[in-house]
Design an enzyme around this catalytic site. Structure first.
Site, short mmCIF file in Angstrom:
data_model
loop_
_atom_site.label_atom_id
_atom_site.label_comp_id
_atom_site.label_asym_id
_atom_site.label_seq_id
_atom_site.Cartn_x
_atom_site.Cartn_y
_atom_site.Cartn_z
N MET A 190 9.42 -22.19 -10.86
CA MET A 190 9.89 -20.62 -10.48
C MET A 190 11.27 -20.74 -9.99
O MET A 190 11.59 -21.29 -8.81
CB MET A 190 8.74 -20.07 -9.43
CG MET A 190 7.56 -20.13 -9.95
SD MET A 190 6.37 -18.95 -8.67
CE MET A 190 5.99 -20.62 -7.84
N CYS A 227 11.31 -19.90 -21.25
CA CYS A 227 11.69 -18.80 -20.50
C CYS A 227 12.59 -17.97 -21.60
O CYS A 227 13.22 -18.20 -22.30
CB CYS A 227 13.05 -19.41 -19.59
SG CYS A 227 13.93 -18.26 -18.39
N LYS A 243 7.14 -27.23 -22.26
CA LYS A 243 6.53 -26.04 -21.57
C LYS A 243 6.90 -24.75 -22.49
O LYS A 243 8.25 -24.80 -22.74
CB LYS A 243 6.74 -25.53 -20.37
CG LYS A 243 6.13 -24.48 -19.74
CD LYS A 243 6.37 -24.04 -18.33
CE LYS A 243 5.55 -23.38 -17.63
NZ LYS A 243 5.61 -21.91 -17.99
N HIS A 254 2.14 -21.25 -21.59
CA HIS A 254 2.03 -20.01 -20.88
C HIS A 254 1.34 -19.08 -22.13
O HIS A 254 2.07 -18.93 -23.15
CB HIS A 254 3.52 -19.51 -20.43
CG HIS A 254 3.29 -18.32 -19.84
ND1 HIS A 254 4.34 -17.68 -18.72
CD2 HIS A 254 2.26 -17.35 -19.72
CE1 HIS A 254 3.90 -16.42 -18.67
NE2 HIS A 254 2.68 -16.21 -18.95
N GLY A 272 -0.49 -18.97 -16.94
CA GLY A 272 -0.65 -17.39 -16.99
C GLY A 272 -1.72 -16.56 -16.93
O GLY A 272 -2.86 -16.86 -17.27
N GLY A 327 1.55 -19.99 -10.80
CA GLY A 327 2.70 -19.73 -10.14
C GLY A 327 3.05 -18.67 -8.93
O GLY A 327 3.06 -19.07 -7.76
#
Length: 327
Positions: free
Chosen positions: A12, A95, A134, A166, A207, A228
């Site tokens: 994060m 991201c 990821k 995710h 997620g 997260g």
């Protein structure tokens, strides 16, 4: 051998700093931790590199996550990850931020599966530690399993064996990174299906995992889970992880001892780091708690005056008096 990634704390930006990871490790010896995503150029050229990518006492069970798409840069970062004794180096292609897109990395890389495969291959050729990925399940508003399958099929040719997914699409326009974590709908079924089609790959689900019971049940179904905001909002939930996920029986935690141990660490770091950055991993325990405004005001005042002993007493008093739900 039990899966070391059964419970992972997500990378994060601005949160999973070396200081946050120190607190997390005090609370859990077995949670698998991540650094923030660090751009390759920053890793290679920043004068502050040592403080950015430092690994507390060369600790294991920590992954270094990088963002980039230039082969030579990724090779250098892979060597640095080994030098700093990280467990793995993880390439972020999930991201969705505009700044990341401008740098030609993050989720936009899912559009170029061959480049991602080449990046992963070059990283593996440059280091002896594990290289992982990821990603998201797709790009844009509409679900497209064929796109996701083709992406995984191509990157799997690199030989990687661990992928963190995710289970949302990344929407690259009009949505902020924060909204990209909540607005695109979850689709765990894509991860279920891909897991069956690539049995040689370990898929870690990320997620929408907002409580420990949900995390525990999902960890039985997948190769591991990643959380997260749950940890960001309440790091003390980590005190249950070793027992719940790894059957590591231990005596009851005394949160006053945890605060004391972490503040001992903070005091040793004050000469080189801002007091706010050092204490930020603890600050969210005050949000949403009734009548905590007075404590927040006092904390801000003491931080401005750098009164670390008074701050430690204040945290201990808050925990003792308010008896907030820490775990």
């Amino acid at each position: 051998m039990k899966n070391i990634r059964r419970f992972c704390v997500a990378p994060m930006m601005g949160y999973t700093t070396p200081h946050a990871r120190k607190l997390y490790r005090i609370l859990s010896k077995k949670a698998y931790l991540f650094t923030e995503m660090i751009p390759t150029k920053t890793m290679i050229y920043s004068e502050k590199r040592e403080s950015i990518i430092s690994n507390e006492k060369n600790e294991k069970l920590v992954a270094l996550q990088v963002g980039g798409s230039e082969i030579e840069d990724l090779k250098k970062c892979s060597k640095l990850a080994k030098f700093y004794n990280y467990n793995e180096i993880n390439l972020n292609v999930g991201c969705p931020s505009k700044a990341v897109q401008k740098g030609s990395f993050g989720a936009c890389l899912m559009k170029d599966k061959t480049l991602v495969k080449n990046c992963l291959e070059s990283m593996q050729d440059s280091t002896s530690i594990e290289v992982t990925l990821k990603c998201r399940i797709g790009i844009g508003k509409d679900f497209n399993y064929d796109f996701f399958y083709d992406f995984i099929d191509e990157v799997s040719k690199s030989g990687i064996t661990t992928i963190y997914v995710h289970a949302r699409n990344a929407i690259l326009e009009k949505l902020s990174p924060k909204n990209n974590r909540t607005i695109p709908p979850l689709n765990y079924s894509f991860v279920d299906k891909i897991k069956k089609e690539f049995e040689n790959i370990e898929f870690i689900l990320n997620g929408g995992i907002d409580n420990l019971e949900k995390a525990y049940q999902l960890s039985k179904k997948y190769d591991g889970i990643m959380v997260g905001r749950l940890v960001q909002n309440n790091p003390f939930c980590l005190s249950k992880i070793d027992n719940l996920f790894f059957e590591d029986k231990k005596s009851e935690y005394f949160y006053q001892n945890i605060i004391t141990e972490y503040f001992d660490y903070v005091k040793n770091q004050l000469a080189n780091e801002s007091i706010f950055r050092l204490l930020s991993p603890l600050l969210n325990i005050f949000f949403g708690v009734p009548n905590s405004k007075k404590f927040r005001q006092e904390i801000n005042l003491f931080m401005k005056k750098n009164k670390i002993d008074e701050l430690e007493k204040l945290f201990l008093k808050f925990i003792s008096d308010k008896k907030i739900y820490l775990n």
